[in-house]
Design a protein around this motif. Structure first.
Motif, PDB file in Angstrom:
ATOM      1  N   LEU A   1       3.567  -4.317   8.583  1.00 52.44           N
ATOM      2  CA  LEU A   1       2.676  -3.362   7.917  1.00 52.44           C
ATOM      3  C   LEU A   1       2.920  -3.350   6.405  1.00 52.44           C
ATOM      4  CD1 LEU A   1       2.567  -0.341  10.380  1.00 52.44           C
ATOM      5  CD2 LEU A   1       0.578  -1.518   9.401  1.00 52.44           C
ATOM      6  N   VAL A   2       4.203  -3.365   6.027  1.00 53.43           N
ATOM      7  CA  VAL A   2       4.533  -3.384   4.594  1.00 53.43           C
ATOM      8  C   VAL A   2       3.962  -4.644   3.948  1.00 53.43           C
ATOM      9  CG1 VAL A   2       6.436  -3.569   2.944  1.00 53.43           C
ATOM     10  CG2 VAL A   2       6.592  -1.932   4.819  1.00 53.43           C
ATOM     11  N   ALA A   3       4.126  -5.789   4.623  1.00 59.92           N
ATOM     12  CA  ALA A   3       3.608  -7.047   4.068  1.00 59.92           C
ATOM     13  C   ALA A   3       2.086  -6.984   3.938  1.00 59.92           C
ATOM     14  CB  ALA A   3       4.012  -8.225   4.952  1.00 59.92           C
ATOM     15  N   PHE A   4       1.424  -6.384   4.928  1.00 63.48           N
ATOM     16  CA  PHE A   4      -0.039  -6.259   4.882  1.00 63.48           C
ATOM     17  C   PHE A   4      -0.462  -5.385   3.696  1.00 63.48           C
ATOM     18  CE2 PHE A   4      -3.549  -3.346   6.223  1.00 63.48           C
ATOM     19  CZ  PHE A   4      -4.596  -4.230   5.989  1.00 63.48           C
ATOM     20  N   ILE A   5       0.187  -4.225   3.538  1.00 61.39           N
ATOM     21  CA  ILE A   5      -0.183  -3.315   2.438  1.00 61.39           C
ATOM     22  C   ILE A   5       0.094  -3.987   1.089  1.00 61.39           C
ATOM     23  CG2 ILE A   5       0.390  -1.104   1.341  1.00 61.39           C
ATOM     24  CD1 ILE A   5       0.810   0.032   4.193  1.00 61.39           C
ATOM     25  N   LYS A   6       1.210  -4.730   1.008  1.00 57.93           N
ATOM     26  CA  LYS A   6       1.508  -5.455  -0.241  1.00 57.93           C
ATOM     27  C   LYS A   6       0.424  -6.470  -0.565  1.00 57.93           C
ATOM     28  CE  LYS A   6       5.812  -7.023  -0.957  1.00 57.93           C
ATOM     29  NZ  LYS A   6       7.149  -7.517  -0.543  1.00 57.93           N
ATOM     30  N   SER A   7      -0.108  -7.113   0.480  1.00 55.70           N
ATOM     31  CA  SER A   7      -1.076  -8.186   0.251  1.00 55.70           C
ATOM     32  C   SER A   7      -2.382  -7.640  -0.336  1.00 55.70           C
ATOM     33  CB  SER A   7      -1.364  -8.924   1.563  1.00 55.70           C
ATOM     34  OG  SER A   7      -2.196  -8.139   2.390  1.00 55.70           O
TER      35      SER A   7
ATOM     36  N   PHE B   1      -5.208   1.896   0.864  1.00 57.51           N
ATOM     37  CA  PHE B   1      -4.067   0.987   0.665  1.00 57.51           C
ATOM     38  C   PHE B   1      -4.336  -0.016  -0.446  1.00 57.51           C
ATOM     39  CE2 PHE B   1      -2.606   1.409   5.366  1.00 57.51           C
ATOM     40  CZ  PHE B   1      -1.967   2.594   5.045  1.00 57.51           C
ATOM     41  N   LYS B   2      -5.591  -0.077  -0.928  1.00 55.61           N
ATOM     42  CA  LYS B   2      -5.905  -1.077  -1.955  1.00 55.61           C
ATOM     43  C   LYS B   2      -5.105  -0.771  -3.224  1.00 55.61           C
ATOM     44  CE  LYS B   2      -9.276  -4.020  -3.838  1.00 55.61           C
ATOM     45  NZ  LYS B   2      -8.202  -4.980  -4.140  1.00 55.61           N
ATOM     46  N   ASP B   3      -4.459  -1.786  -3.765  1.00 50.86           N
ATOM     47  CA  ASP B   3      -3.675  -1.677  -5.005  1.00 50.86           C
ATOM     48  C   ASP B   3      -2.590  -0.603  -4.942  1.00 50.86           C
ATOM     49  OD1 ASP B   3      -5.098  -3.723  -6.202  1.00 50.86           O
ATOM     50  OD2 ASP B   3      -6.668  -2.347  -6.884  1.00 50.86           O
ATOM     51  N   LEU B   4      -2.135  -0.289  -3.737  1.00 54.28           N
ATOM     52  CA  LEU B   4      -1.098   0.736  -3.596  1.00 54.28           C
ATOM     53  C   LEU B   4       0.272   0.207  -4.048  1.00 54.28           C
ATOM     54  CD1 LEU B   4      -0.044   3.458  -2.579  1.00 54.28           C
ATOM     55  CD2 LEU B   4       0.068   2.514  -0.283  1.00 54.28           C
ATOM     56  N   PHE B   5       0.595  -1.017  -3.606  1.00 49.62           N
ATOM     57  CA  PHE B   5       1.935  -1.540  -3.897  1.00 49.62           C
ATOM     58  C   PHE B   5       2.132  -1.738  -5.408  1.00 49.62           C
ATOM     59  CE2 PHE B   5       5.293  -4.683  -4.272  1.00 49.62           C
ATOM     60  CZ  PHE B   5       6.236  -4.142  -3.414  1.00 49.62           C
ATOM     61  N   GLY B   6       3.223  -1.229  -5.926  1.00 50.11           N
ATOM     62  CA  GLY B   6       3.541  -1.404  -7.347  1.00 50.11           C
ATOM     63  C   GLY B   6       2.964  -0.324  -8.241  1.00 50.11           C
ATOM     64  N   LYS B   7       2.072   0.506  -7.683  1.00 50.27           N
ATOM     65  CA  LYS B   7       1.463   1.528  -8.545  1.00 50.27           C
ATOM     66  C   LYS B   7       2.381   2.736  -8.674  1.00 50.27           C
ATOM     67  CE  LYS B   7      -1.721   4.941  -6.668  1.00 50.27           C
ATOM     68  NZ  LYS B   7      -2.878   5.220  -5.807  1.00 50.27           N
ATOM     69  N   THR B   8       2.126   3.551  -9.691  1.00 50.99           N
ATOM     70  CA  THR B   8       2.906   4.767  -9.868  1.00 50.99           C
ATOM     71  C   THR B   8       2.169   5.903  -9.165  1.00 50.99           C
ATOM     72  OG1 THR B   8       3.513   3.901 -12.019  1.00 50.99           O
ATOM     73  CG2 THR B   8       4.063   6.193 -11.583  1.00 50.99           C
ATOM     74  N   GLU B   9       2.811   6.442  -8.131  1.00 46.74           N
ATOM     75  CA  GLU B   9       2.168   7.463  -7.296  1.00 46.74           C
ATOM     76  C   GLU B   9       2.617   8.848  -7.727  1.00 46.74           C
ATOM     77  OE1 GLU B   9      -0.440   7.927  -5.651  1.00 46.74           O
ATOM     78  OE2 GLU B   9      -0.054   6.866  -3.780  1.00 46.74           O
ATOM     79  N   GLU B  10       1.660   9.775  -7.815  1.00 51.45           N
ATOM     80  CA  GLU B  10       2.009  11.162  -8.115  1.00 51.45           C
ATOM     81  C   GLU B  10       2.149  11.921  -6.799  1.00 51.45           C
ATOM     82  OE1 GLU B  10       0.075  13.579 -11.194  1.00 51.45           O
ATOM     83  OE2 GLU B  10      -0.869  11.702 -11.817  1.00 51.45           O
TER      84      GLU B  10
END
Ligand code: HEC
Ligand SMILES: [Cu+2]
Length: 328
Positions: A319-325, A261-270
């Motif tokens: 959970l979304v807030a946690f992953i974003k953090s 989950f590290k640096d997942l939010f905002g990244k471009t996922e394939e």
């Protein structure tokens, strides 16, 4: 003159954001363009009815040919006018859907028949949403049952909320006070009672209000406010362990059965189907309740069990807030 025309067509409502003022200006412009067009068209028609009326028994209608420059001119002129209006409205619309950096985020859950709000520090309120004045706000909105529509006339903003996905609104309010919230989508028996207030507070007052968990926790029984004592991110971290996500997902970049989950939010996922997607709240939510909808490249579909029905909207929001953090 312009000011007078504007004030004549202004709705009798408070306007508490720059967005609201701009919407009123666009509305006034469209209104007066319509008035001018109405007078021009009906006026010309009336004038022609008299001028070209049949004056005697053997009056013959003259043969009138088209006038190309006039026709082309009118067509192009109207095209420019209408596209200009579209552009003006579109720019304003985009302002309300895209937020500036680091907005203050509040989760909104519509439910038959009230609005529920969850703040970053874990505080919850029902019906009334409190926000600091002159601060960019971003609402992350969903519904736990049927379609509702979050409508704040003083902001000139209205957004439908749909179960199972997120919608967003961005705004900032410039005048402290209390403003009406309505549900603008017929959602069942007590739809008309699905009311609330947008409470805009001075920044310090808001900070005190938000920190004051105890006082508001006591009013919970009265349908007012509840507090869990834990921030949204902490609640998410608890779920991350208790719901076994941590068995397959690390929070520090270590690869496990699933992606970290590290640096997942905002990244471009394939994804395995070759598509790419920018990770936002909706993507994370979808990945949890419907893991096979979008499978990350390099992983096998079906490895992750679905959590549909096992997590309610509040838990998903946490959970979304946690992953974003983990991406800041
Ligand atoms: C049994 C292992 C397993 C468990 C338990 C599990 N996941 Fe997953 N998860 C995976 C795998 C494998 C993938 C990658 C394949 C896919 O996208 O379905 C994944 C993908 C994801 C993604 C997309 C990640 C990305 O990089 O795009 C998110 C978000 C996610 N999981 C959240 C969760 C949450 C939240 C929980 C706990 C409620 C959870 N997962 C529990 C295995 C698991
Ligand atoms: Cu409703």
């Amino acid at each position: 003159m312009l000011g007078l025309l504007l004030s004549w067509s202004k709705p009798n409502l408070p306007a508490v954001s720059s967005f609201a003022t701009n919407v009123d200006t666009i509305y006034a412009f469209i209104f007066w363009v319509s008035v001018i067009c109405f007078i021009a068209i009906v006026g010309t028609m009336t004038y022609f009815v008299f001028k070209y009326r049949r004056k005697s028994e053997n009056d013959k209608t003259p043969y009138i040919e088209g006038h190309t420059p006039t026709e082309v001119g009118i067509s192009i002129g109207l095209f420019v006018l209408v596209m200009g209006l579209f552009y003006w409205g579109w720019v304003e619309y985009m302002h309300s859907r895209t937020s500036p950096m680091n907005p203050y985020e509040i989760n909104v859950v519509g439910q038959q028949w009230s609005w529920n709000f969850q703040y970053a520090n874990g505080k919850r309120t029902q019906r009334n949403i409190h926000i600091p004045v002159n601060t960019p706000i971003r609402l992350i909105m969903t519904s736990s049952d049927v379609l509702h529509s979050f409508y704040v006339p003083a902001l000139r903003l209205k957004q439908d909320v749909v179960p199972g996905t997120y919608q967003y609104l961005a705004f900032s309010a410039n005048t402290p006070g209390e403003y009406d919230i309505f549900c603008a989508e017929f959602c069942g028996l007590d739809h008309s009672a699905m009311l609330g207030k947008l409470v805009v507070m001075e920044a310090e007052e808001f900070a005190d209000w938000q920190d004051d968990m105890g006082k508001y926790a006591k009013t919970a029984a009265a349908g007012g406010t509840q507090a869990s004592g834990k921030s949204l991110i902490e609640q998410g971290r608890d779920l991350y362990s208790s719901k076994t996500c941590s068995a397959c997902h690390s929070d520090d970049g270590t690869p496990r059965v699933g992606p970290s989950f590290k640096d997942l939010f905002g990244k471009t996922e394939e994804l395995t189907d070759g598509a790419t997607i920018t990770v936002d709240e909706t993507y994370i939510r979808d990945s949890i309740v419907d893991p096979n909808k979008q499978v990350v490249k390099g992983f096998v579909a079906g490895t992750m069990p679905t959590f549909k029905g096992q997590l309610n909207d509040d838990e998903l929001n946490a959970l979304v807030a946690f992953i974003k953090s983990l991406s800041k």
